[in-house]
Design a protein around this motif. Structure first.
Motif, short mmCIF file in Angstrom:
data_model
loop_
_atom_site.label_atom_id
_atom_site.label_comp_id
_atom_site.label_asym_id
_atom_site.label_seq_id
_atom_site.Cartn_x
_atom_site.Cartn_y
_atom_site.Cartn_z
N ALA A 1 -5.57 10.31 8.06
CA ALA A 1 -4.81 9.64 7.02
C ALA A 1 -6.05 8.89 6.08
N PHE A 2 -5.65 8.85 4.71
CA PHE A 2 -6.66 7.95 3.95
C PHE A 2 -6.04 7.40 3.02
N GLY A 3 -6.49 6.37 2.22
CA GLY A 3 -6.03 5.60 1.04
C GLY A 3 -7.14 5.18 0.28
N GLY B 1 -10.11 3.84 2.39
CA GLY B 1 -10.12 3.74 3.99
C GLY B 1 -9.62 4.92 4.31
N CYS B 2 -9.84 5.40 5.53
CA CYS B 2 -9.39 6.46 6.45
C CYS B 2 -9.50 6.33 7.99
N GLN C 1 -2.77 3.40 -5.75
CA GLN C 1 -3.55 4.03 -4.85
C GLN C 1 -3.00 5.43 -4.85
N GLU D 1 -2.28 7.91 -1.14
CA GLU D 1 -2.32 8.05 0.24
C GLU D 1 -2.60 9.54 0.63
N PHE E 1 -3.20 1.41 11.60
CA PHE E 1 -2.19 2.44 11.56
C PHE E 1 -3.43 3.63 11.85
N THR E 2 -4.63 3.24 11.97
CA THR E 2 -5.60 4.68 12.32
C THR E 2 -6.40 4.12 13.55
N ARG F 1 0.06 -6.90 -4.62
CA ARG F 1 -0.39 -7.92 -3.59
C ARG F 1 -0.28 -9.21 -4.50
N PHE G 1 -8.18 -0.53 10.73
CA PHE G 1 -6.78 -0.57 10.11
C PHE G 1 -5.63 -0.56 11.25
N HIS H 1 1.08 -1.29 -0.15
CA HIS H 1 0.00 -0.24 -0.01
C HIS H 1 0.77 1.22 -0.04
N GLN I 1 3.80 7.38 4.10
CA GLN I 1 3.45 8.29 5.14
C GLN I 1 4.50 8.16 6.17
N SER J 1 0.71 3.63 2.03
CA SER J 1 0.79 4.04 3.34
C SER J 1 2.18 4.15 3.97
N1 DAH Z 1 -3.72 1.10 3.40
C1 DAH Z 1 -4.92 0.83 3.29
C2 DAH Z 1 -5.08 -0.32 2.24
O1 DAH Z 1 -4.22 -0.50 1.40
C3 DAH Z 1 -5.71 2.10 2.95
C4 DAH Z 1 -5.74 2.91 3.98
C5 DAH Z 1 -6.87 2.84 4.90
C6 DAH Z 1 -5.00 4.01 3.90
C7 DAH Z 1 -6.93 3.84 5.93
C8 DAH Z 1 -4.99 4.90 5.14
C9 DAH Z 1 -5.95 4.81 5.87
O2 DAH Z 1 -4.13 5.88 5.20
O3 DAH Z 1 -5.85 5.74 6.96
O4 DAH Z 1 -6.06 -1.07 2.21
#
Ligand code: DAH
Length: 341
Positions: free
Chosen positions: A305-307, A282-283, A208, A210, A250-251, A194, A248, A168, A173, A170
């Motif tokens: 954060a979000f992805g 996701g976020c 993706q 981020e 990380f959040t 993946r 997740f 990902h 970040q 992320s």
């Molecule tokens: N890294 C996650 C994925 O690949 C997506 C994601 C979700 C990124 C939540 C984020 C986050 O920064 O806060 O499925």
């Protein structure tokens, strides 16, 4: 006689003309009614009877080659006068229409996403696709052997389990928070990997973006407004979003980001599995452990954060049903995106 034929043959093959006078001299010597080859025909009487037939054949050949050469000389003189040899293209022909390429739909989505976030003051950052376990997992609060690692089927390097193809964006970040002090406001587009079988809905390589915002007093409300504004810019002013509780590592708290698609038609209900909502990413609020792992004081700073997946966004926006179309390079598919450039 044989010798004479040979000499004339040579003379003919080497003949060249640069003007009509020279052409006329050739004509008089080899073509006209009283020409040198004709003289040789008159000499046939003197040839021994048994050689006559063969000699006749040779003389006829000579006569034919003299005539062929005459046509060549006329043509070459015409070319010289037109100033154009045969192989120069005819510039008066209409042009062959040039088939212009178009920007790949995923690149178009990326460009638009970058544009929208840049208007909100986000920078663009990038990181490596071959990553360390630390950046891809450990710093993001996936402890070693934690089952959350299995959420993402990972490509490892056989000889060194510490190196992975990033699963990902992320991971970027972490790199950003390690190298910069808050305030940090950036989006990070890129390719991810993946270990999945390729199908209409999954691929081993995809894209993706981020997003990360770390500062004093960053709140969940900021996250929601940012994503709402983004969704309206990308999908249209009427777009609604929904944040659905999720997990997740990380959040905390974490959410899935859904956009409202509708349930009007049978097809709407099928793509949204009857709910009317489609998930695009996701976020959440950056987990304090992640901030600390990257050397940021979690008492002083908070962040969101979000992805999101570009393929997923493109499939929704352009109603594309099969993920494999993005990488097959079929021009019939790609051509359809020309209008969106
Ligand atoms: N890294 C996650 C994925 O690949 C997506 C994601 C979700 C990124 C939540 C984020 C986050 O920064 O806060 O499925």
């Amino acid at each position: 006689m044989n010798e004479k034929i040979e000499t004339l043959k040579q003379e003919i093959s080497q003949y060249a003309v640069t003007n009509t006078d020279e052409l006329e001299q050739y004509r008089l010597r080899f073509i006209s009614r009283k020409n040198v080859i004709g003289d040789l025909f008159s000499e046939m009487k003197t040839v021994a009877a048994e050689e006559r037939k063969a000699m006749g054949v040779r003389l006829n050949d000579l006569k034919n080659s003299a005539q062929d050469k005459f046509k060549e000389l006329i043509a070459s003189l015409e070319d010289q006068q037109n100033g154009q040899p045969d192989d120069v293209p005819d510039l008066t022909l209409p042009p062959i229409p040039d088939s212009l390429g178009s920007i790949h739909p995923l690149t178009q989505i990326q460009n638009r996403v970058v544009e929208i976030f840049e208007q909100m003051g986000f920078n663009v950052a990038e990181g490596p696709e071959i990553e360390t376990d630390w950046h891809n997992f450990t710093a993001l609060n996936f402890p070693p052997n934690h089952p959350a690692r299995e959420m993402q089927d990972t490509f490892f390097i056989e000889k060194n389990p510490d190196i992975v193809l990033r699963t990902h964006t992320s991971s970027v970040q972490v790199r950003l928070m390690e190298s910069e002090k808050p305030p940090i406001r950036a989006i990070m587009p890129g390719r991810v990997y993946r270990n999945e079988a390729i199908s209409a809905r999954a691929h081993c390589v995809f894209h993706q973006v981020e997003g990360l915002y770390v500062d004093r007093n960053v709140s969940f409300a900021d996250l929601k407004q940012t994503l709402l504004h983004f969704a309206k810019e990308l999908f249209g002013a009427e777009t609604k979003i929904r944040l659905r509780p999720s997990y997740f590592p990380f959040t905390e708290p974490s959410a899935e980001l859904d956009i409202w698609w509708g349930t009007e038609t049978e097809a709407d209900r099928r793509v949204t599995k009857g709910t009317g909502w489609l998930e695009i990413g996701g976020c959440g609020m950056v987990d304090p452990n992640v901030l600390e792992n990257c050397g940021i004081d979690s008492e002083e700073f908070t962040g969101f954060a979000f992805g999101m997946g570009f393929e997923r966004i493109a499939m929704i926006k352009y109603q594309i049903k099969d993920l494999r179309l993005f990488t097959e390079n079929d021009v019939r598919f790609l051509k359809q995106f020309r209008a969106f450039n």
